[in-house]
Design a protein around this motif. Sequence first.
Motif, short mmCIF file in Angstrom:
data_model
loop_
_atom_site.label_atom_id
_atom_site.label_comp_id
_atom_site.label_asym_id
_atom_site.label_seq_id
_atom_site.Cartn_x
_atom_site.Cartn_y
_atom_site.Cartn_z
N TRP A 58 0.67 -1.53 0.26
CA TRP A 58 -0.38 0.44 -0.05
C TRP A 58 1.01 1.14 0.11
N ARG A 70 -8.04 6.74 6.39
CA ARG A 70 -6.55 5.95 5.94
C ARG A 70 -6.14 6.17 7.53
N THR A 107 -4.10 0.97 7.83
CA THR A 107 -3.83 -0.32 6.89
C THR A 107 -2.74 -1.29 7.32
N ARG A 232 -2.95 -4.09 0.31
CA ARG A 232 -3.31 -3.23 -0.24
C ARG A 232 -4.24 -1.58 0.28
N GLY A 233 -5.01 -1.75 1.43
CA GLY A 233 -4.90 -0.88 1.75
C GLY A 233 -6.22 -0.84 2.67
#
Length: 348
Positions: A58, A70, A107, A232-233
Amino acid sequence: MDGAAGYEVDGKLVASPEIAGSGRPEVRTVDAFGQRSAPVRVEERPNDDGWRRAVGGWLDDFDDTFFARRYHLSAREGCVNPSSGSNGRLVLDMPCGNDTAVLRARTLLRLDESPELGRVVVVTDAAGPRGKLVLDLVPGTPDRLGPIPPADAVRVVVDDSVAPGTRGAGVLHRFETVLTDNGVRVLQDGTQIAALPVVPRWREASVLIGVTPLAGYPGRVEIDAVGISGSRGPEDEVVDVPVVAGTLRVLEPEEAAPGIGVARAPLRGVPSARLRATVRLGDGGDLNAAVAQLGSAKVPLRPMVSGWTATEGTELTLTGDLPAELLTTDGPDALTPFGLCRARHRPR
């Protein structure tokens, strides 16, 4: 250069020969008597994008405004203000002075089976003169670790004591923490500056990025990019709503909570909600049986991370799932009282 009192970069006197910008500036050293050396042309630091491929997971270049999706930001409200800079960076303004901001990436870091287990990259100016970058890798999802992290956490600190004299004020550097099967390496712009003989026993962990601005008032930190390998997130969309308890300390079991509440509007109609609170332990503190009181509801709290050493100064993140009756569309507008307290016995 030894004996240099300062530098002249393209005719401007500065404390460090390293400046932000592009091109090939002309640099002279200046001694205490004002004498200047012969000019030297300084090459611009190469923009090595190989680290992006090495992360293999990520990457966040802060190219949109949905910062809260995020990261969770742990800081004094009003004293750390995040914004998007015109250069596409995350800007953390700290007008109060003497503050530290901690970003918990939603993440997770997930380790691989290869000799390089994982990698975390932060591009920032936080570790300049008298500033600090602290990277904590820890199982669970705590918001802060305080001065004494759990035994299984990996902590990397970059400040003036690590490769001193190699960072200029306001200049971005790439700091990479590389976890391998024989230890941890710390790189600055591709060059190793520290090593730790630590191999994590966990397979996934939260990444906490703590930044302290350079000495000055007000403070300011810029973060240009963050990379975390193995994922990936964020997997779940989470909405953070900051709240302040009615008291800034944990109440004893026999104490009555103050008549101060919180608005219930953010809870109306949501599918689930969880209360998180980070507390600092005082001398002899023990939160093995803590509850949060929200109106008439009492919510058992549990530590987000196991293996804490409960000593004075430890910061512990507690969490508890809110009961369904607090999430209905009807009911009171406020939950009073709202506070944290110890319990004689943990509710079952």
